[in-house]
Design an enzyme around this catalytic site. Sequence first.
Site, mmCIF file in Angstrom:
data_model
loop_
_atom_site.group_PDB
_atom_site.id
_atom_site.type_symbol
_atom_site.label_atom_id
_atom_site.label_comp_id
_atom_site.label_asym_id
_atom_site.label_seq_id
_atom_site.Cartn_x
_atom_site.Cartn_y
_atom_site.Cartn_z
ATOM 1 N N ASP A 81 7.202 5.321 3.635
ATOM 2 C CA ASP A 81 8.123 4.195 3.484
ATOM 3 C C ASP A 81 9.576 4.633 3.458
ATOM 4 O O ASP A 81 10.458 3.908 3.917
ATOM 5 C CB ASP A 81 7.801 3.422 2.203
ATOM 6 C CG ASP A 81 6.602 2.507 2.377
ATOM 7 O OD1 ASP A 81 5.773 2.792 3.257
ATOM 8 O OD2 ASP A 81 6.488 1.516 1.638
ATOM 9 N N CYS A 122 0.351 8.183 -1.039
ATOM 10 C CA CYS A 122 1.592 7.407 -0.969
ATOM 11 C C CYS A 122 1.372 5.903 -0.891
ATOM 12 O O CYS A 122 0.257 5.415 -0.973
ATOM 13 C CB CYS A 122 2.467 7.949 0.150
ATOM 14 S SG CYS A 122 3.178 9.558 -0.294
ATOM 15 N N ASP A 123 2.466 5.187 -0.667
ATOM 16 C CA ASP A 123 2.601 3.786 -1.032
ATOM 17 C C ASP A 123 1.470 2.855 -0.597
ATOM 18 O O ASP A 123 0.960 2.086 -1.391
ATOM 19 C CB ASP A 123 3.920 3.241 -0.475
ATOM 20 C CG ASP A 123 5.124 3.852 -1.152
ATOM 21 O OD1 ASP A 123 5.013 4.983 -1.640
ATOM 22 O OD2 ASP A 123 6.181 3.217 -1.177
ATOM 23 N N LYS A 124 1.111 2.845 0.678
ATOM 24 C CA LYS A 124 0.110 1.893 1.151
ATOM 25 C C LYS A 124 -1.273 2.512 1.279
ATOM 26 O O LYS A 124 -2.247 1.797 1.511
ATOM 27 C CB LYS A 124 0.538 1.314 2.515
ATOM 28 C CG LYS A 124 1.915 0.687 2.519
ATOM 29 C CD LYS A 124 2.060 -0.349 1.415
ATOM 30 C CE LYS A 124 3.486 -0.834 1.272
ATOM 31 N NZ LYS A 124 4.438 0.198 0.874
ATOM 32 N N CYS A 201 6.997 10.827 -4.146
ATOM 33 C CA CYS A 201 8.333 10.892 -4.751
ATOM 34 C C CYS A 201 8.268 10.821 -6.271
ATOM 35 O O CYS A 201 7.478 10.078 -6.845
ATOM 36 C CB CYS A 201 9.214 9.791 -4.184
ATOM 37 S SG CYS A 201 9.533 10.004 -2.416
ATOM 38 N N GLU A 496 10.640 -3.611 2.638
ATOM 39 C CA GLU A 496 11.232 -3.199 1.372
ATOM 40 C C GLU A 496 12.754 -3.214 1.488
ATOM 41 O O GLU A 496 13.306 -2.950 2.548
ATOM 42 C CB GLU A 496 10.760 -1.801 0.979
ATOM 43 C CG GLU A 496 9.315 -1.768 0.528
ATOM 44 C CD GLU A 496 8.901 -0.409 0.013
ATOM 45 O OE1 GLU A 496 9.657 0.562 0.218
ATOM 46 O OE2 GLU A 496 7.826 -0.315 -0.586
ATOM 47 N N SER A 522 11.210 -1.416 -2.836
ATOM 48 C CA SER A 522 10.643 -0.100 -3.081
ATOM 49 C C SER A 522 10.441 0.083 -4.574
ATOM 50 O O SER A 522 11.147 -0.509 -5.392
ATOM 51 C CB SER A 522 11.602 0.973 -2.557
ATOM 52 O OG SER A 522 11.327 2.220 -3.134
#
EC number: 4.2.1.9
Length: 619
Positions: A81, A122-124, A201, A496, A522
Amino acid sequence: MPTYRSKTSTAGRNMAGARSLWRATGMKDDDFSKPIIAVVNSFTQFVPGHVHLKDLGQLVAREIEAAGGVAKEFNTIAVDDGIAMGHDGMLYSLPSRDIIADSVEYMVNAHCADAMVCISNCDKITPGMLMAAMRLNIPVIFVSGGPMEAGKTRLANPVTKTIELKKLDLVDAMVIAADQSYSDADVAEVERSACPTCGSCSGMFTANSMNCLTEALGLSLPGNGTVVATHADREQLFKRAGRRIVELTRQYYEQDDVRVLPRSVGFNAFENAMTLDIAMGGSTNTILHLLAIAREAGIDFTMRDIDRLSRVVPQLCKVAPNTNKYHIEDVHRAGGIMAILGELDRAGRLHTDVPTVHAPTLKDALDQWDIVRTQDEAVRKFYLAGPAGVPTQIAFSQDTRWPSLDLDRAEGCIRSYEHAFSKEGGLAVLTGNIALDGCVVKTAGVDESILVFEGSAHVTESQDEAVENILNDKVKAGDVVIVRYEGPKGGPGMQEMLYPTSYIKSKGLGKACALLTDGRFSGGTSGLSIGHCSPEAAAGGAIGLVRDGDRIRIDIPNRTIDVLVSDEELARRREEQNAKGWKPAQPRPRKVSAALKAYAKLVMSADKGAVRDLSLLDD
């Protein structure tokens, strides 16, 4: 007794052809009597959170086979992202969640796997795999790649001119780059220092929030969300996951123990996960994802439940981006997610009778893993695992330990209920005439001075327009920046908005402006940033009726958000907009592919988790 799914392609005379193909993958005669376990990896060289996963699938596979199973690895896609942000690449991020869920379903069902180990980060990727796990409802364990170490560098404070040691993460690089008080040399130094290692992150952003929530859902091992990616202790999580999944698989297929299935966690585990999220001030994206995962599980968990919990759950942990003092590595030192869950349990805010993949109940897990109550010295040593401060892309490359645990529940990273950062938690659901179905805000990142805010609407119809206006000083103190037609349908893809919020902060407006969008934020966002406005503009939501200069009132304590325009005027504007169509007034220079158009046709509102509207698929 359930039949092993894999027998469909491995047993019987008629499956000679399938067995021949299995043999070509390396299977032997005695393997056809063993459970086949999918190792669902997500290695890619595009994403720092996944760059170190290449060999970890085979690490898990070896443990599965040593425990008596057959391991078969495959990969899903993974979008970064941060790299996709600020341009049309972000249109693909949220839709990739559904592609990941589908790809796992396709591979596991096509090859009749009996169980899964999901290696996400990570995010998704974590939410996509969780959606697949609930959809398939076969034994599963999640093990993530782990968080990145926080960056560190020495910078001159632009106000005091003194040199200070500063802990860094991705958001710092974005904010400082747009802050003209820092030199080009400072920006370059932060760029090189903010993301020093492999891993997700380092703050309580979406990736780490979701990996922490897998612990609360009972689908991962303790430490999954908090042991840094570089530490040798994380290797043991992968090895234990490989061994444990074989045990869970046998419990289900040979003992008919349905408690090991992911859907068995039930409504109470989703309440636990959301309670944790609120208590630790997690990303607002977690709301979107938990709603989607619950729908896949057939569990009626809604925005109403989230609103109810947000009013009674205290904030017990505050981590970057909500403070620069603590990052995920500090949460681990304070006892990790099990410590936060332990404090919630002592506050009477947890269901402890739910099952987990590593203990019969969450109560049993807390008795062993909550460092306040455990007598296990190995557990205490485990939570001393810390960062080494050495840039690397190699997993398990260091074994540094903190000199002591953070057990300060009055002023430390994790607080007790009596010493909570706030008695209400870090996330809230707001409703009003501009968001009839709700919108969300990370209150953990909002300064107390602007919990109640009234300002003048500054309307934009794309993230790009909002960024341009902020950077060109068209946004002033007292404005409420509206970014609309960026929802699941309108974007499409629900971008985002980290760049607009970061630039608001860099312009010194972080405590003087608000931002409202039908897009999302985000996990790195802080400030008065309100997203997921539902219904979205493209679906006829009232955010599409707001005009420049309208007064907007935001009242977080009372959970309301309204545009101060009469019902009659809104009705008149709605008639006018119906005639024009619910789309931006001016065409946007945005390439929307056929894949994104297909996504937009089926996607539901953010308050439903932005999942597919399956009713559209009915005959």
